[in-house]
Design a protein around this motif. Structure first.
Motif, mmCIF file in Angstrom:
data_model
loop_
_atom_site.group_PDB
_atom_site.id
_atom_site.type_symbol
_atom_site.label_atom_id
_atom_site.label_comp_id
_atom_site.label_asym_id
_atom_site.label_seq_id
_atom_site.Cartn_x
_atom_site.Cartn_y
_atom_site.Cartn_z
ATOM 1 N N ASP A 162 0.852 -1.186 0.000
ATOM 2 C CA ASP A 162 0.000 0.000 0.000
ATOM 3 C C ASP A 162 0.889 1.238 0.000
ATOM 4 O O ASP A 162 2.109 1.141 0.094
ATOM 5 C CB ASP A 162 -0.943 0.016 1.221
ATOM 6 C CG ASP A 162 -0.182 -0.111 2.537
ATOM 7 O OD1 ASP A 162 0.583 0.817 2.880
ATOM 8 O OD2 ASP A 162 -0.347 -1.146 3.218
ATOM 9 N N SER A 164 0.974 3.685 2.245
ATOM 10 C CA SER A 164 0.873 4.326 3.551
ATOM 11 C C SER A 164 2.198 4.960 3.959
ATOM 12 O O SER A 164 3.267 4.607 3.456
ATOM 13 C CB SER A 164 0.458 3.303 4.609
ATOM 14 O OG SER A 164 1.471 2.322 4.777
ATOM 15 N N GLU A 165 2.114 5.886 4.878
ATOM 16 C CA GLU A 165 3.314 6.548 5.390
ATOM 17 C C GLU A 165 4.214 5.549 6.112
ATOM 18 O O GLU A 165 5.441 5.631 6.042
ATOM 19 C CB GLU A 165 2.904 7.683 6.338
ATOM 20 C CG GLU A 165 4.064 8.511 6.874
ATOM 21 C CD GLU A 165 4.721 9.353 5.793
ATOM 22 O OE1 GLU A 165 5.885 9.751 5.990
ATOM 23 O OE2 GLU A 165 4.079 9.597 4.759
#
Length: 571
Positions: A162, A164-165
């Protein structure tokens, strides 16, 4: 094809063979939109960064590091904004910021590059690429074939689960680990192995004085010998432990030398404890066999799973050097081959002592075949110079186990088998796609192109130059090989009587040492940087051979003590 350069350093990449640049423009933000849409490929020089803390004294720098980075970042942003929709962008740092050699950055963005980490078939390592991969990437992006001479592969992206951070921070930490480990290990290799080598010399000198009766009494001699045997087995476990140490992120600690030493010692304790605690500890070749088995298994598993333990290890591959990124490098081969020969020697001796000579022959062949396949397979070890050294070594040991003399006809058959094996493996590798070939397949292509002789000459010149550059210590390597050959030829001379006595408890020991001598000598002659092969092999072989000799001396001590006790009882 139309190619445009923006900025002075970009002109170097866009120049034709005669030095001219067909389309060139200076970096001007107002004109950048036109420049980036003029040709299918545009090279942009976004500036140079010089680290004020890492440049030679007195060299001027264009401001602080932060100011330089800010300006470069703004230029990259302007290029991204001015670029056409659907374009691929690659940002690559092509030089060091000062005197320190570091891994540099490469980033990619566009339709072919989503969230993830870049990888290249030329390195077979996620997160590691070579400069030549940039050329291959540009050519592939515009639909042009990548010539074999480029020696690089188009970059691809290993997609992240993904965007995401948290995933981004994990990827960044992985890349930082690669850089920090490759940078920090350089300053640690020399002091670590100086202490390791000189420490062993001191221990063995003390051992010699004890054996000769110069120091210590008869009562303390057994104790000293037992402790030196333990230290010898532990020293033999050090090489493989330098690879296992990379399971621990030692480069993140404030004092890297302390951290990596602690990690190495931790694995040494485990391996030496296993070697000296089991039921095999009473046999002279028992502990060396365990250390050799662990070394062989760890190195084989590493090359079969991507060579991650070798990267930036004290005895492995150095990404910042860029010589090799996967498979068996010379130091790894030296340890792997030495461990394989010692293991085969121990197994054959154990079986011969039990009257199973044919089974001992089979054991030697099995260990040899496994070693050759793991070392030479293009998808694992990808080592062209290893099998020509391994096959004769294991052939000599196998013949010796059967009690057969190696006549010149048999040596001729072994030599022909080596050549055939090398050609078959190299051709099979060459039949793969150019981007998937190892240096074996590339050598076949060089032969077809008429450059095979140049490759052989270059490797030979590299070996000679390395010997000259590291003189006078490197001159000791051929001398040491010659002395070992003389010791094996006259096993009751040259101060080797203690080793000769070990042959009674290990009947194939002398044949195994001859096989090891053959392997290290051919490896020394057949590889570029081959001078490292006997030297690195000795870091494993010498401690284990010393432990065998000491075990024989200890058995004599125990036998004499038992005889004296029996005489006292009769009185």
């Amino acid at each position: 094809m139309c190619l445009r350069a923006v900025g002075p350093y970009a002109a170097a990449g866009a120049a034709l063979p005669d030095g001219t640049v067909a389309q060139y423009g200076d970096y001007e933000p107002a004109d950048l939109l036109v420049d980036l849409n003029a040709c299918p490929v545009t090279l942009v020089d976004v500036g140079v960064l010089r680290d004020p803390d890492d440049v030679p004294a007195g060299e001027p720098t264009p401001g602080s590091r932060a100011d330089q980075l800010r300006e470069i970042d703004q230029r990259i942003g302007a290029v991204l904004e001015a670029g056409p929709n659907g374009a691929d962008f690659v940002v690559a740092s092509l030089a060091d910021a000062g005197r320190s050699e570091r891994l540099r950055m490469v980033l990619a963005r566009g339709p072919g590059y989503g969230p993830g980490t870049l990888e290249s078939p030329s390195t077979r390592q996620v997160g590691l690429a070579q400069a030549a991969d940039l050329t291959a990437t540009v050519l592939a992006d515009v639909g042009l074939p990548v010539p074999d001479a480029v020696q690089g592969s188009p970059l691809t992206s290993q997609p992240a689960p993904d965007n995401s951070e948290r995933r981004a921070r994990e990827r960044l930490q992985t890349l930082r680990d690669l850089d920090e480990a490759s940078h920090d290990v350089h300053g640690l290799v020399e002091p670590f192995f100086q202490v390791f080598a000189y420490g062993q010399l001191v221990v063995y000198l003390l051992l010699l004085l004890v054996v000769k009766g110069r120091i210590g009494s008869e009562a303390t001699r057994t104790t000293v010998l037992g402790r030196v045997r333990t230290l010898s087995v532990a020293a033999g476990a050090v090489p493989v432990s330098t690879f296992l140490a990379n399971l621990v992120p030692w480069w993140r600690f404030p004092v890297e030398m302390l951290a990596v030493t602690a990690a190495v010692l931790g694995f040494v304790v485990v391996i030496a404890g296993l070697a000296l605690r089991g039921p095999w500890r009473h046999w002279v070749l028992g502990p060396p066999a365990v250390v050799a088995l662990v070394t062989m298994v760890v190195l084989a598993a590493d090359v079969m799973t991507g060579s991650r333990l070798q990267l930036s290890s004290l005895m492995g591959l150095q990404p910042v050097v860029g010589g090799r990124f996967y498979g068996m490098g010379n130091p790894t081969f030296a340890l792997f081959a030495t461990a394989a020969v010692i293991l085969a020697t121990a197994l054959s001796s154990w079986l011969v002592l039990r009257g199973r000579r044919e089974t001992a022959f089979v054991a030697v062949v099995v260990v040899g075949v496994v070693a050759v396949v793991v070392d030479g397979a293009p998808f694992w070890g990808a080592d062209g110079g290893g099998p020509p050294a391994l096959v004769p070594a294991f052939a000599s040991l196998a013949f010796a186990v059967l009690g057969l003399r190696l006549t010149w006809r048999r040596w001729l058959v072994v030599g022909a088998s080596v050549v055939v094996l090398f050609v078959v493996v190299a051709v099979l590798d060459w039949l793969r796609a150019p981007a998937s070939r190892s240096h074996l397949g590339n050598f076949v292509q060089a032969v077809l192109d008429g450059n095979g002789g140049d490759v052989v000459v270059r490797k030979a010149q590299q070996n000679v130059e390395l010997v000259q550059q590291t003189a006078p210590l490197s001159y000791l390597v051929p001398v040491a090989l010659l002395v070992l050959a003389l010791v094996l030829a006259r096993p009751t001379s040259w101060g080797s009587r203690a080793l000769a006595r070990s042959h009674e408890a290990a009947p194939t020991l002398r044949a195994g040492l001859v096989a090891l001598l053959i392997c290290l000598t051919i490896g020394f002659l057949a590889n570029d940087s081959g001078v490292a092969i006997p030297a690195v092999g000795a870091t494993l072989a010498v401690p284990l051979v010393v432990s065998v000799t000491i075990a024989s001396l200890l058995n004599e001590q125990y036998a004499r003590a038992g005889t004296r006790a029996a005489r006292r009882r009769r009185r």
